[in-house]
Enzyme design. Structure first.
Site, mmCIF file in Angstrom:
data_model
loop_
_atom_site.group_PDB
_atom_site.id
_atom_site.type_symbol
_atom_site.label_atom_id
_atom_site.label_comp_id
_atom_site.label_asym_id
_atom_site.label_seq_id
_atom_site.Cartn_x
_atom_site.Cartn_y
_atom_site.Cartn_z
ATOM 1 N N HIS A 306 0.857 -1.183 0.000
ATOM 2 C CA HIS A 306 0.000 0.000 0.000
ATOM 3 C C HIS A 306 0.888 1.226 0.000
ATOM 4 O O HIS A 306 1.931 1.234 0.634
ATOM 5 C CB HIS A 306 -0.900 0.009 1.245
ATOM 6 C CG HIS A 306 -2.051 0.943 1.105
ATOM 7 N ND1 HIS A 306 -1.945 2.284 1.364
ATOM 8 C CD2 HIS A 306 -3.324 0.729 0.683
ATOM 9 C CE1 HIS A 306 -3.109 2.847 1.121
ATOM 10 N NE2 HIS A 306 -3.960 1.939 0.695
ATOM 11 N N ASP A 363 -8.044 -5.131 0.002
ATOM 12 C CA ASP A 363 -8.599 -5.967 -1.063
ATOM 13 C C ASP A 363 -8.199 -7.434 -0.969
ATOM 14 O O ASP A 363 -8.686 -8.254 -1.733
ATOM 15 C CB ASP A 363 -8.168 -5.420 -2.432
ATOM 16 C CG ASP A 363 -8.916 -4.144 -2.744
ATOM 17 O OD1 ASP A 363 -10.082 -4.057 -2.339
ATOM 18 O OD2 ASP A 363 -8.331 -3.250 -3.360
HETATM 19 N N1 ACO Z 1 4.224 -7.613 -4.847
HETATM 20 C C1 ACO Z 1 5.576 -7.608 -4.982
HETATM 21 N N2 ACO Z 1 6.359 -6.529 -4.770
HETATM 22 C C2 ACO Z 1 5.743 -5.398 -4.418
HETATM 23 C C3 ACO Z 1 4.349 -5.306 -4.253
HETATM 24 C C4 ACO Z 1 3.587 -6.474 -4.477
HETATM 25 N N3 ACO Z 1 2.253 -6.450 -4.338
HETATM 26 N N4 ACO Z 1 4.008 -4.046 -3.898
HETATM 27 C C5 ACO Z 1 5.161 -3.370 -3.840
HETATM 28 N N5 ACO Z 1 6.208 -4.171 -4.144
HETATM 29 C C6 ACO Z 1 7.645 -3.807 -4.132
HETATM 30 C C7 ACO Z 1 8.017 -2.979 -5.360
HETATM 31 O O1 ACO Z 1 8.461 -3.808 -6.411
HETATM 32 C C8 ACO Z 1 9.121 -2.117 -4.809
HETATM 33 O O2 ACO Z 1 10.289 -2.911 -4.702
HETATM 34 P P1 ACO Z 1 11.749 -2.241 -4.928
HETATM 35 O O3 ACO Z 1 11.889 -1.240 -3.833
HETATM 36 O O4 ACO Z 1 12.683 -3.392 -4.835
HETATM 37 O O5 ACO Z 1 11.710 -1.609 -6.287
HETATM 38 C C9 ACO Z 1 8.671 -1.808 -3.374
HETATM 39 O O6 ACO Z 1 7.850 -2.943 -3.013
HETATM 40 C C10 ACO Z 1 7.862 -0.522 -3.221
HETATM 41 O O7 ACO Z 1 6.762 -0.584 -4.144
HETATM 42 P P2 ACO Z 1 6.173 0.654 -4.932
HETATM 43 O O8 ACO Z 1 5.532 0.165 -6.175
HETATM 44 O O9 ACO Z 1 7.240 1.698 -5.085
HETATM 45 O O10 ACO Z 1 5.101 1.194 -3.928
HETATM 46 P P3 ACO Z 1 3.899 2.138 -4.286
HETATM 47 O O11 ACO Z 1 3.558 2.863 -3.044
HETATM 48 O O12 ACO Z 1 4.222 2.958 -5.502
HETATM 49 O O13 ACO Z 1 2.719 1.127 -4.714
HETATM 50 C C11 ACO Z 1 0.865 -0.322 -4.634
HETATM 51 C C12 ACO Z 1 1.691 0.737 -3.891
HETATM 52 C C13 ACO Z 1 0.479 0.215 -6.026
HETATM 53 C C14 ACO Z 1 -0.419 -0.590 -3.851
HETATM 54 C C15 ACO Z 1 1.701 -1.610 -4.770
HETATM 55 O O14 ACO Z 1 2.043 -2.105 -3.488
HETATM 56 C C16 ACO Z 1 0.989 -2.699 -5.587
HETATM 57 O O15 ACO Z 1 1.084 -2.700 -6.819
HETATM 58 N N6 ACO Z 1 0.263 -3.649 -4.909
HETATM 59 C C17 ACO Z 1 -0.508 -4.665 -5.609
HETATM 60 C C18 ACO Z 1 -1.820 -4.072 -6.103
HETATM 61 C C19 ACO Z 1 -2.819 -3.835 -4.976
HETATM 62 O O16 ACO Z 1 -3.052 -4.683 -4.140
HETATM 63 N N7 ACO Z 1 -3.448 -2.652 -5.023
HETATM 64 C C20 ACO Z 1 -4.493 -2.276 -4.044
HETATM 65 C C21 ACO Z 1 -4.022 -1.184 -3.145
HETATM 66 S S1 ACO Z 1 -5.240 -0.806 -1.959
HETATM 67 C C22 ACO Z 1 -6.373 0.130 -2.786
HETATM 68 O O17 ACO Z 1 -6.075 0.859 -3.691
HETATM 69 C C23 ACO Z 1 -7.692 0.018 -2.362
#
Ligand code: ACO
Length: 427
Positions: A306, A363
């Site tokens: 998140h 979710d």
């Molecule tokens: N699976 C694997 N790796 C992940 C995940 C994941 N679900 N989420 C984040 N990471 C990793 C990224 O690859 C990144 O790694 P790095 O530092 O080695 O490059 C690090 O964790 C940080 O991730 P970011 O993408 O920079 O974090 P951001 O805050 O931009 O994204 C997000 C947040 C979009 C929710 C992300 O965690 C994601 O894509 N999750 C899966 C989709 C999801 O469940 N979305 C629902 C969110 S809740 C809502 O909107 C109601």
């Protein structure tokens, strides 16, 4: 003494006020930055940008706290119903009995959707995704309510708010009925907000629809948990569209589109699809954990991580418990719940997820409850939208009443500098 931040650019110092929120959040007020220094800030994804001051929702991602208007999400989910939470979010206080009764009656009075909207709906193929249809129908509502709301008039604002609260669940239910090529119903005005939503979705022609209390209570709770989440992607969209003084319905329609994406509300559908894939693949969660960690692989563990929560999403905790209860009460045995629990355990013990503070989000478990209720996967994000509606309205109303300026970020240009036009023969 008021706090000040000093920024030094090429040897020159500039001072800016520091704003302190009621929960002691600090923000550097850089409104004068460009005027004084010529510089702007660069923050793609707005990870460090406060777009507004807001009195609606407080969340502390490090501590896993979420409150609407000061009330904890845990207490609201247990003690309030969805309509009370709508009122609280939009108007700032929990309603008295008479206020709630009037609010409910005013919504019911507006619940008939213009018959011509059915023509718009029937123009969509049955294969259309319900979120696309919902966004279009919400936008189409502006045809019947063309004027931008006069924010100087409390009455005008109130009328627009009860109208959208009344009609949106009807449109949401219709997206499902269209998919199944079923008769479209309007709201049953003798039953509650959540009951009538379920009835409009699942009523069989010529048959009585029997309400299931477990399903009603669970859906009510889910809607409360999704009702607001401060400046997330769809809410920021609603605020920015509304900031041009576009109407409320047009702004909400844009919010629905933003919510649809799998990185935002669309994740609830994506989670179930991922769990199904793991099941079909034999149920080996470690293989999918490895895929999620592999930077060469675009796969992400859906329902994990998140932007703001770097601790357990408090909503996920409530939903996980509710999923167990609902499945137990409905007598549903879903192998996917076991896969989800296994995946969660494995991820929470894995260095990759621990280091990055990736926890299950709202979710991760919500889709499992929706499934147990008999709601089709493609409708999950629509249910989220119905839940988020009061948050969008509250944020839109706050933005307009505070007379916020039009949202218009700047950029750092990195393209070609000036060059001469080339005739087509010379390209
Ligand atoms: N699976 C694997 N790796 C992940 C995940 C994941 N679900 N989420 C984040 N990471 C990793 C990224 O690859 C990144 O790694 P790095 O530092 O080695 O490059 C690090 O964790 C940080 O991730 P970011 O993408 O920079 O974090 P951001 O805050 O931009 O994204 C997000 C947040 C979009 C929710 C992300 O965690 C994601 O894509 N999750 C899966 C989709 C999801 O469940 N979305 C629902 C969110 S809740 C809502 O909107 C109601």
């Amino acid at each position: 003494m008021s706090k000040v931040a000093t920024i030094e650019i090429e040897g020159k110092k500039y001072e800016f006020p520091v704003v302190v929120g009621t929960e002691n959040e600090l923000a550097i007020d850089i409104k004068q930055l460009r005027g004084q220094s010529g510089a702007i800030t660069l923050d793609p994804g707005y990870k460090n940008t406060g777009a507004c001051e807001s009195a609606i929702t407080f969340l502390d991602g490090e501590k896993g706290i979420l409150r609407y208007r000061g009330y904890s999400i845990e207490e609201l989910a247990e003690k309030a119903d969805f309509l009370e939470v709508c009122y609280l979010l939009i108007f700032g206080e929990l309603p008295s009995k008479s206020q709630l009764q009037k609010f409910n009656t005013d919504i019911l009075d507006q619940s008939i959707v213009n018959e011509d909207m059915k023509t718009v709906l029937n123009g969509f193929p049955e294969s259309a995704h319900p979120m696309g249809v919902l966004s279009s129908l919400t936008s189409a509502l502006t045809a019947f309510n063309p004027k931008s709301v006069n924010v100087e008039s409390e009455e005008d604002m109130y009328r627009a708010i009860v109208k959208i609260l009344a009609k949106f669940p009807v449109l949401a239910a219709w997206t499902l009925r269209r998919k199944n090529n079923q008769t479209l119903y309007n709201k049953d005005t003798n039953i509650g907000y959540v009951e009538s939503l379920l009835k409009m979705m699942f009523q069989k022609e010529g048959k009585n629809y029997k309400q299931n209390k477990t399903v009603v209570n669970a859906l009510d709770k889910l809607l409360i948990l999704h009702a607001d989440h401060e400046q997330n992607c769809s809410t920021s969209t609603v605020r920015i569209v509304g900031s041009s003084h576009a109407g409320l319905f047009a702004s909400i329609s844009a919010g629905v589109s933003a919510l649809w994406g799998p990185l935002h509300g669309g994740a609830n559908q994506a989670v179930i699809e991922m769990l199904e894939e793991i099941k079909a693949d034999g149920g080996d969660t470690s293989k999918f954990i490895a895929k999620a960690k592999d930077k060469e692989d675009p796969f992400r563990l859906m329902g994990f991580g998140h932007r703001v929560y770097k601790n357990f999403d408090p909503r996920a905790k409530i939903i996980k418990k509710a999923a167990d209860e609902v499945l137990g009460q409905l007598g549903v045995e879903d192998p996917i719940l076991e896969i989800a629990k296994g995946l969660e355990k494995a991820a929470l013990e894995d260095q990759y997820f621990v280091e990055r503070k990736l926890y299950p989000n709202v979710d991760f478990y919500s889709g499992i409850i929706y499934r147990a209720m008999g709601i089709p996967t493609e409708m999950f994000t629509v249910m989220f939208a119905v839940g988020r509606l009061p948050g969008w309205i509250a944020q839109w109303r706050e933005m307009r009443m505070r007379k916020e300026p039009i949202g218009r970020p700047r950029q750092v240009y990195i393209g070609e500098t000036h060059r001469k036009f080339k005739d087509i023969e010379n390209r």
